[in-house]
Design a protein around this motif. Sequence first.
Motif, PDB file in Angstrom:
ATOM      1  N   ASN A   1      36.307  46.122  29.494  1.00  0.00           N
ATOM      2  CA  ASN A   1      35.025  45.413  29.582  1.00  0.00           C
ATOM      3  C   ASN A   1      34.535  44.927  28.232  1.00  0.00           C
ATOM      4  O   ASN A   1      33.826  43.932  28.143  1.00  0.00           O
ATOM      5  CB  ASN A   1      33.954  46.309  30.207  1.00  0.00           C
TER       6      ASN A   1
ATOM      7  N   TYR B   1      33.026  36.087  40.814  1.00  0.00           N
ATOM      8  CA  TYR B   1      34.195  36.263  39.956  1.00  0.00           C
ATOM      9  C   TYR B   1      34.737  34.982  39.340  1.00  0.00           C
ATOM     10  O   TYR B   1      35.396  35.034  38.307  1.00  0.00           O
ATOM     11  CB  TYR B   1      35.290  37.026  40.725  1.00  0.00           C
TER      12      TYR B   1
ATOM     13  N   TYR C   1      37.011  44.900  47.321  1.00  0.00           N
ATOM     14  CA  TYR C   1      35.699  44.824  46.681  1.00  0.00           C
ATOM     15  C   TYR C   1      34.626  44.874  47.775  1.00  0.00           C
ATOM     16  O   TYR C   1      34.034  43.862  48.156  1.00  0.00           O
ATOM     17  CB  TYR C   1      35.577  43.543  45.854  1.00  0.00           C
TER      18      TYR C   1
ATOM     19  N   ASN D   1      36.219  38.234  32.638  1.00  0.00           N
ATOM     20  CA  ASN D   1      36.248  39.004  33.888  1.00  0.00           C
ATOM     21  C   ASN D   1      34.938  39.775  34.021  1.00  0.00           C
ATOM     22  O   ASN D   1      34.422  40.308  33.043  1.00  0.00           O
ATOM     23  CB  ASN D   1      37.453  39.941  33.887  1.00  0.00           C
ATOM     24  N   ILE D   2      34.464  39.798  35.237  1.00  0.00           N
ATOM     25  CA  ILE D   2      33.131  40.380  35.483  1.00  0.00           C
ATOM     26  C   ILE D   2      33.178  41.907  35.394  1.00  0.00           C
ATOM     27  O   ILE D   2      34.110  42.541  35.895  1.00  0.00           O
ATOM     28  CB  ILE D   2      32.632  39.909  36.877  1.00  0.00           C
ATOM     29  N   ASN D   3      32.163  42.451  34.764  1.00  0.00           N
ATOM     30  CA  ASN D   3      32.027  43.905  34.670  1.00  0.00           C
ATOM     31  C   ASN D   3      31.581  44.437  36.037  1.00  0.00           C
ATOM     32  O   ASN D   3      30.428  44.319  36.425  1.00  0.00           O
ATOM     33  CB  ASN D   3      30.990  44.236  33.588  1.00  0.00           C
ATOM     34  N   ARG D   4      32.549  44.985  36.750  1.00  0.00           N
ATOM     35  CA  ARG D   4      32.287  45.485  38.104  1.00  0.00           C
ATOM     36  C   ARG D   4      32.165  47.001  38.095  1.00  0.00           C
ATOM     37  O   ARG D   4      31.478  47.579  38.913  1.00  0.00           O
ATOM     38  CB  ARG D   4      33.447  45.034  38.997  1.00  0.00           C
TER      39      ARG D   4
ATOM     40  N   TYR E   1      35.000  41.360  27.519  1.00  0.00           N
ATOM     41  CA  TYR E   1      34.432  40.413  28.470  1.00  0.00           C
ATOM     42  C   TYR E   1      32.934  40.243  28.249  1.00  0.00           C
ATOM     43  O   TYR E   1      32.347  40.875  27.377  1.00  0.00           O
ATOM     44  CB  TYR E   1      34.722  40.873  29.901  1.00  0.00           C
TER      45      TYR E   1
ATOM     46  N   GLU F   1      28.288  41.421  33.415  1.00  0.00           N
ATOM     47  CA  GLU F   1      28.377  41.458  34.888  1.00  0.00           C
ATOM     48  C   GLU F   1      27.868  40.205  35.569  1.00  0.00           C
ATOM     49  O   GLU F   1      28.022  40.052  36.773  1.00  0.00           O
ATOM     50  CB  GLU F   1      27.578  42.653  35.424  1.00  0.00           C
TER      51      GLU F   1
ATOM     52  N   ASN G   1      39.540  43.089  37.157  1.00  0.00           N
ATOM     53  CA  ASN G   1      38.287  43.758  36.809  1.00  0.00           C
ATOM     54  C   ASN G   1      38.441  45.226  36.457  1.00  0.00           C
ATOM     55  O   ASN G   1      37.450  45.912  36.203  1.00  0.00           O
ATOM     56  CB  ASN G   1      37.273  43.586  37.952  1.00  0.00           C
ATOM     57  N   ASP G   2      39.652  45.724  36.516  1.00  0.00           N
ATOM     58  CA  ASP G   2      39.912  47.040  35.935  1.00  0.00           C
ATOM     59  C   ASP G   2      41.356  47.067  35.480  1.00  0.00           C
ATOM     60  O   ASP G   2      42.155  46.205  35.828  1.00  0.00           O
ATOM     61  CB  ASP G   2      39.552  48.182  36.896  1.00  0.00           C
TER      62      ASP G   2
ATOM     63  N   ASN H   1      36.137  50.246  33.525  1.00  0.00           N
ATOM     64  CA  ASN H   1      37.159  49.289  33.089  1.00  0.00           C
ATOM     65  C   ASN H   1      37.373  49.368  31.583  1.00  0.00           C
ATOM     66  O   ASN H   1      36.469  49.098  30.794  1.00  0.00           O
ATOM     67  CB  ASN H   1      36.748  47.868  33.489  1.00  0.00           C
TER      68      ASN H   1
END
Length: 751
Positions: A151, A210, A592, A141-144, A154, A157, A189-190, A148
Motif C-alpha cells: 500500500n 478499482y 471482493y 491500486n486501491i487500498n482495500r 499506492y 483508498e 490489492n494485496d 497489503n
Amino acid sequence: MRGLLLTLSLFNPFTFLPLTAQVYLDETQPLEQRVEDALRRMTLDEKIAIIHAQSKFSAPGVKRLGIPDMWTDDGPHGVRPDVLWDEWEQAGQTNDSCVAFPALTCLAATWNPQMARIYGESLGEEALYRGKAMILGPGVNINRTPLNGRNFEYMGEDPWLASRMVVPYVQGLQSKGVAACVKHYALNNDEEYRHQVNVIVSDRALREIYLPAFEAAVKEGGAWAIMGAYNLYKNQHNCHNEILLNRILKQEWGFDGVVVSDWGGAHNTDEAVRNGLDLEFGTWTDGLTMGATNAYDNYYLALPYKKAIQEGRYTTKELDEKVRRVLRLHFRTTMNRQRPYGFLCSEAHYDAARKIAGEGIVLLKNEQHVLPIQQNAKVLVVGENAIKMMTVGGGSSSLKVQHEVLPLDGLQSAPNSQFTIDYARGYVGDTVQSYNGVTVGRSIAESRTSAELRAEAVEKAKQADVVIVFGGLNKSDFQDCEGHDRRQYELPYEQNELVEALAKVNKNIVFVNISGNAVAMPWIDKVPAVVQGWFLGSEAGNALADVLTGRVNPSGKLPFTWFRQLSDVGAHSLNTYPGTWREGHDVIDEEYKEDIFVGYRWADLSAKRKKEMLTAHRSSLTAYRSTPLFPFGYGLSYTTFDVTVNGHEGGANVSVTVTVKNTGKVAGAETVQLYVGPNKPDNSRPVKELKAFQKVWLEPGESKTITLTASRQSLSVWDEAAGQWTFIPGTYRAYIGTSSNTNSSFKLNLL
Ligand code: BGC
C-alpha cells in the motif's frame, strides 16, 4: 557507381519498398506516420526483438535503423540502482545514487496535485540522467486492506483522490520525455499469493472503485505505458487479459501506449499474442540451461512467437500492432530529441522531496498542544525507526540514495532549535539493512533484550519533558514490503508494550508512526499526540523535524480510513481475505464481497446493511464498530480553520462555494472536501463519495472563498446491465468537510 549505390540505399533491402524519405527520423512528421514508416522498414526478427526484454530492465531497439535500446527502471519513488544484466543484484555503479522521494501514500496525503506534478518532473530529471526511458510507476491500486504489503507504493483508498494525484505525476514525468508505466493494472490489492490470486469482483466495483485511477492516468494523464498485474481476473492473468487489456484499456479508453508485463507476469504465448501484452519483461529465465544462445529468446513473445508466425499460426497483424505501440514509446522517449537534460540529486530535487514530505505528514492527534516541541524542552527520542534507513528494502521500490536524513539526525540538526535531545532504542525490529546488494553501511545491531531496552527508555522518559517515539512498520518482509502482506494489524516488535510503559511515566508522549499503512493503536487514549510519518525518502528526518518543531505547519490528510481493528475493515469482516484455494492449490479465489463499499464507504454503511451483508456472506463476526479511529481525509494543523458554506447550486453540476478562514495564530493550509451521495441513503450506493477537494493556504486571520464543483460524469454510476456509465437525475446530498466525517450537508437537485 555512386549513383547505383545511392539508388540501392533508397530501398529497404528486406521489403524492397521505396524508402526515399526517412519519415521515421523526421520529428516534424506526425507520430503515426513515423511509426508506420519505421514499421515497414523492420524485419520479422527486428519486430520480435523489440517486444521483449534483453536484460532485466532493457529491451533492444533497432540498431540498423538507429533506434536505441530502451532502458526502464523502478519506480515509483526514485530511480532504482542499476542491476546486473540478468540478476537482481545491484551492479555496483558509482553514478546511480539517487534522491528518494516520499512514498506515494505520502504524496496522496498532501492532497495537493501540484506536489504530484513536481514529483513527476523531478523524478523525470533523475531518470533522464540515468538513461531511463520509462519509470515503473506510479502505482494506483486501491487500498482495500491495511495488510497489503505494498500500500505504501499506492495512493490510498479513494478513486477520486488517486485519480487527481496520478494525473499530474504522469504528466510531470512525461513532460521530461520519460514514460510513466502505471501499475499494477488491475486488482492487485494485496501481495499474498499475488501470482495465483483470481479476483472476483462485480463490474460495478471494478469500474467505480478499482479502475478510475488507471482510467484517469490513461485518458487525462496520457500515460505512455501501463503494467499488467500478476494476479488473475476472470481466470486470466492480467498481463494478457482480454477484458482488462483489449476491451477496456485499448478499445474503450483508447490507450495507444505499451502494455508491459510485470516481471514474470506473462505465462503463455497465445494469450500474450492475442490478449493485449505488448512488451514482455522479467519472464523467468534460467540462464543458458534452456539450450538457447540467449535465455531471453525463450520468452513467450520471442522465438515461440516467431516460430508460430512462420508456421502460419498467426499473421503479423498482432505483431505489427505491438510493434507500433513500442515504436510510439520510442518516439516519445528514446527518439525524442527535444528531451531536456537530466539531473541527479539536484538541490531542486531535494527541495521537492522535503516539501512533498512536509505537506504529506499527517497530524492525527495533538492534545494540550504537545506539538510543536517547545523551545528549551528536554526531548527524549525513542525507537528503532528514529535511526533506521527506510529507502533500502521493501521490494522493487528499494533505492540506493545519495543520502537519507534519519529522524534522529533531522531533529538534532533542526534549525534554531534550543531543545536538548537524548535517545533510547526502546525496541529492536529488523537490523538487517540491505537489499539486493545495496547496504546501508551504518550498523543498528543491538544485543540487549527488549525488556532491557524498554527499561532504559522508561528510565530516561521519567526525566524528559516530551518523549517522541518513532515506531511503526519498516520495509522488512511481512511489514510494508512487496511479496507478502502483513500478518497482523498490530504493531510489531513489542511496540505496544513500549508505548504503554512510557505513557505510565510521562504524559507527553508523541508517537510518530512510520508506515504506509494504518496500524492498531490500542493505547491511543493514553497518548496525547500521534503523527503519521510515512516513508519519506531522502529528506525524511528533515521533513519530520520541520513538522515536529513547527517550522512547517502540518497539512496532510489521510488518504485512507484508519480503522480501529482489522475486523472493522469490510474485506476482513466479510472473511474475503486472502481467499479460498481451489483444488490443486494453483489458484486462490478472492471475492471482493464488500463490493463498492471500500474504506469510508464501508464505514459509512448503515449498521443494518452491514449486518445483512455479514449474514449473507456467513461471516462469523457479530460485533463490529463503524466509527474509524481516524476518518479518511482527516488531519490536524497547528492552527484552526472555520469553513462556511456560502452557497450551492444543483442543475447540471454540483457547485458549492465555501469560505475558509484561518482562525489561529500561524499560517497553515486546510483541505476542503466535497462529498456527494443520495439524499436518502438506501445502500444502493455509498452514503457519500469524494467528488472534489481543494487545499487552501491561509495566513492567520486570512479568509479565502473557493468553489468546488462535481460534474455529472463524476456522479455517474456503472450500470451493470447496460455496461455503461449512467447519471441518475434526482435529489442528492452534498457534504462539505475537512474529512469524510462531516455533518455539514444540504440537498441539491440534479437534472
Ligand atoms: C514488481 C513491479 C516492478 C517489477 C520490476 C515486480 O516484482 O511487482 O512493481 O516494477 O518487479 O522490478
